[in-house]
Enzyme design. Structure first.
Site, PDB file in Angstrom:
ATOM      1  N   ARG A  84       0.864  -1.177   0.000  1.00 29.45           N
ATOM      2  CA  ARG A  84       0.000   0.000   0.000  1.00 29.45           C
ATOM      3  C   ARG A  84       0.905   1.234   0.000  1.00 29.45           C
ATOM      4  O   ARG A  84       2.113   1.119   0.152  1.00 29.45           O
ATOM      5  CB  ARG A  84      -0.957  -0.023   1.202  1.00 29.45           C
ATOM      6  CG  ARG A  84      -0.234  -0.387   2.512  1.00 29.45           C
ATOM      7  CD  ARG A  84      -0.811   0.283   3.682  1.00 29.45           C
ATOM      8  NE  ARG A  84      -0.679   1.709   3.585  1.00 29.45           N
ATOM      9  CZ  ARG A  84       0.459   2.381   3.807  1.00 29.45           C
ATOM     10  NH1 ARG A  84       1.586   1.751   4.140  1.00 29.45           N
ATOM     11  NH2 ARG A  84       0.498   3.686   3.691  1.00 29.45           N
ATOM     12  N   GLY A  85       0.268   2.398  -0.142  1.00 24.82           N
ATOM     13  CA  GLY A  85       1.066   3.620  -0.288  1.00 24.82           C
ATOM     14  C   GLY A  85       1.275   3.835  -1.780  1.00 24.82           C
ATOM     15  O   GLY A  85       1.669   2.909  -2.508  1.00 24.82           O
ATOM     16  N   ALA A  86       1.008   5.073  -2.234  1.00 22.85           N
ATOM     17  CA  ALA A  86       0.931   5.331  -3.672  1.00 22.85           C
ATOM     18  C   ALA A  86       2.186   4.901  -4.454  1.00 22.85           C
ATOM     19  O   ALA A  86       2.083   4.169  -5.451  1.00 22.85           O
ATOM     20  CB  ALA A  86       0.622   6.805  -3.897  1.00 22.85           C
ATOM     21  N   ARG A 119      -6.794  -0.558  -7.514  1.00 21.98           N
ATOM     22  CA  ARG A 119      -7.174   0.502  -6.569  1.00 21.98           C
ATOM     23  C   ARG A 119      -7.324   1.808  -7.357  1.00 21.98           C
ATOM     24  O   ARG A 119      -6.519   2.081  -8.247  1.00 21.98           O
ATOM     25  CB  ARG A 119      -6.142   0.648  -5.442  1.00 21.98           C
ATOM     26  CG  ARG A 119      -6.167  -0.538  -4.472  1.00 21.98           C
ATOM     27  CD  ARG A 119      -5.436  -0.239  -3.194  1.00 21.98           C
ATOM     28  NE  ARG A 119      -6.165   0.684  -2.351  1.00 21.98           N
ATOM     29  CZ  ARG A 119      -5.612   1.304  -1.290  1.00 21.98           C
ATOM     30  NH1 ARG A 119      -4.354   1.099  -0.983  1.00 21.98           N
ATOM     31  NH2 ARG A 119      -6.338   2.109  -0.540  1.00 21.98           N
ATOM     32  N   GLN A 160      -3.264   2.908   9.597  1.00 24.16           N
ATOM     33  CA  GLN A 160      -1.917   2.962   9.011  1.00 24.16           C
ATOM     34  C   GLN A 160      -0.940   3.691   9.929  1.00 24.16           C
ATOM     35  O   GLN A 160       0.270   3.571   9.775  1.00 24.16           O
ATOM     36  CB  GLN A 160      -1.955   3.654   7.644  1.00 24.16           C
ATOM     37  CG  GLN A 160      -2.533   2.806   6.521  1.00 24.16           C
ATOM     38  CD  GLN A 160      -4.012   3.029   6.341  1.00 24.16           C
ATOM     39  OE1 GLN A 160      -4.709   3.419   7.277  1.00 24.16           O
ATOM     40  NE2 GLN A 160      -4.524   2.773   5.154  1.00 24.16           N
ATOM     41  N   ASP A 217      -1.780  10.747  -2.506  1.00 23.55           N
ATOM     42  CA  ASP A 217      -2.127   9.682  -3.455  1.00 23.55           C
ATOM     43  C   ASP A 217      -2.372  10.216  -4.857  1.00 23.55           C
ATOM     44  O   ASP A 217      -2.191   9.508  -5.836  1.00 23.55           O
ATOM     45  CB  ASP A 217      -3.355   8.917  -2.960  1.00 23.55           C
ATOM     46  CG  ASP A 217      -2.972   8.052  -1.782  1.00 23.55           C
ATOM     47  OD1 ASP A 217      -2.938   8.560  -0.649  1.00 23.55           O
ATOM     48  OD2 ASP A 217      -2.630   6.870  -2.010  1.00 23.55           O
ATOM     49  N   ASN A 259      -5.330  12.469  -0.129  1.00 23.98           N
ATOM     50  CA  ASN A 259      -4.503  11.619   0.745  1.00 23.98           C
ATOM     51  C   ASN A 259      -5.472  10.918   1.692  1.00 23.98           C
ATOM     52  O   ASN A 259      -6.687  11.126   1.646  1.00 23.98           O
ATOM     53  CB  ASN A 259      -3.464  12.464   1.491  1.00 23.98           C
ATOM     54  CG  ASN A 259      -2.428  11.589   2.189  1.00 23.98           C
ATOM     55  OD1 ASN A 259      -1.832  10.704   1.569  1.00 23.98           O
ATOM     56  ND2 ASN A 259      -2.212  11.784   3.477  1.00 23.98           N
ATOM     57  N   LYS A 260      -4.925  10.077   2.550  1.00 28.24           N
ATOM     58  CA  LYS A 260      -5.756   9.265   3.446  1.00 28.24           C
ATOM     59  C   LYS A 260      -6.819  10.091   4.150  1.00 28.24           C
ATOM     60  O   LYS A 260      -6.543  11.196   4.598  1.00 28.24           O
ATOM     61  CB  LYS A 260      -4.835   8.584   4.463  1.00 28.24           C
ATOM     62  CG  LYS A 260      -5.513   7.654   5.424  1.00 28.24           C
ATOM     63  CD  LYS A 260      -6.344   6.585   4.756  1.00 28.24           C
ATOM     64  CE  LYS A 260      -5.609   5.741   3.748  1.00 28.24           C
ATOM     65  NZ  LYS A 260      -6.484   4.932   2.883  1.00 28.24           N
TER      66      LYS A 260
END
Ligand code: MRU
Length: 365
Positions: free
Chosen positions: A56-58, A93, A204, A244, A254-255
């Site tokens: 995970r994470g862009a 995603r 996260q 992201d 972003n998150k």
């Protein structure tokens, strides 16, 4: 990240590592309780790893997708197989544009190579994407370090950075984006302390706390809702988050929860920075309203995971199974709330990011 001082970080990145014709990833769904590695040997393995958030994470999603293409071509390097791999990975995603950036780059590269040479070319291009991401992280770290140096009030007093989600080495191929300045500060001898926002619903922040603890960086885990209070108390010097997808006008996805941090930072006159490689800028999105926001399963809100009394992974229900739930995975912070975007080529005003990315367009992150 603890690496031998003379070793390039790309050779030691523990999050994703190529081993011959397969790829070894650290399974982030098992952290922070268990450090387990998973081998990706097929296109389906790579797609599942992204979809299930083992990676995970862009930037890491982008690199994994690139390797997914290389894995797909191992058995069939035809145009049709290439198109199938692209289609399969592209839908894993929706929000992190690095996924599309990496697949576009792989597609462009491989279109110019005859099927017989594609396998080798695909591995080479995926390796280049991984290497360049690590280099971009290192440059972001140095530009972010300058910002932290400017915030250092008195010798010996740590700079207090608040971050949300995980934008450290777990989320990239190098030292991370938002956390790269923190690692650079440690290397430069600048004392730093990180407030780690828990980041409900997938927590996260626990990954960030795990990563910082492993690297001996002072940090404190806080509930998401504590950020504004800490700011009001003068215990935060700045906020740094990852991204992201950044629209051409600087609006940044972003998150979920990031925008609340930006609002609180502005209310307390604290600088709010986004740190990202240029592969996260999507010039085809004019503004944040054009960014697709991932809607995730409601059970992520209704349940919470951890270890049971016997140390086994378990979920407990914190809401009735039929409780109505809305679970957007990201939010959009307007450019006007962002004091600067820390890129590999310097700190840029948010509203200038589209112009900067355009002037440097090419494939470099
Ligand atoms: O849903 P996730 O965990 O993939 O979301 C990750 C984030 O929002 C990160 O902050 C972002 O990708 C930057 S990672 C360097």
């Amino acid at each position: 990240m603890q690496t031998p001082s003379n070793a390039p970080v790309t050779d030691t990145c523990p999050t994703l590592r190529r081993e011959g014709d397969s790829v070894l990833i650290l399974d982030q769904t098992r952290l922070p309780h268990e450090e387990a590695f998973v081998r990706l040997a097929t296109l389906a393995d790579a797609a599942l790893a992204i979809r299930s958030m083992q990676v995970r994470g862009a930037p890491l999603i982008g690199a994994t997708a690139a390797y997914g293409v290389a894995l797909a071509l191992a058995s069939d390097a035809s145009d049709a197989a290439l198109a199938d791999a692209d289609a399969c990975l592209r839908t894993t995603r929706p929000t992190a544009v690095n996924l599309h950036w990496a697949l576009d780059r792989m597609g462009r590269k491989l279109a110019s190579v005859a099927p017989a040479g594609r396998r080798e070319a695909a591995w080479g291009e995926a390796d280049a994407i991984r290497r360049e991401d690590a280099d971009a992280n290192a440059a972001i770290g140095q530009h972010g370090l300058a910002l932290l140096n400017a915030l250092a009030a008195e010798p010996g007093r740590p700079v207090h950075v608040l971050t949300h989600c995980n934008a450290g080495w777990l989320a990239t191929c190098g030292h991370g984006t938002a956390l790269a300045p923190v690692y650079a500060a440690r290397a430069a001898g600048l004392p730093v302390h990180v407030w780690v926002s828990e980041t409900r619903p997938r927590n996260q922040g626990l990954l960030t706390a795990w990563e910082l603890r492993r690297d001996g960086i002072p940090h404190t885990l806080v509930a998401d809702n504590a950020a504004a209070w800490l700011m009001a108390e003068g215990r935060v010097d700045c906020v740094i988050v990852g991204a992201d997808r950044i629209a051409a006008n600087g609006d940044t996805a972003n998150k979920v929860g990031t925008c609340l941090k930006a609002l609180a930072a502005r209310a307390h006159a604290l600088p709010f920075y986004v740190a990202a490689p240029l592969s996260t800028v999507d010039r085809s999105c004019p503004n944040g309203r054009a960014i697709p926001i991932e809607a995730r399963d409601g059970d992520e809100i209704r349940r919470i995971g951890g270890l049971d009394d016997n140390g086994r992974p378990a979920f407990v229900h914190i809401a009735p199974p039929d409780s109505p739930v809305c679970n957007p995975a990201f939010d959009v912070t307007p450019a006007a709330l962002i004091d600067g975007i820390v890129t590999p080529v310097g700190v840029c005003a948010a509203h200038d990011i589209g112009r900067l990315a355009g002037s440097l367009s090419g494939d470099s992150p």
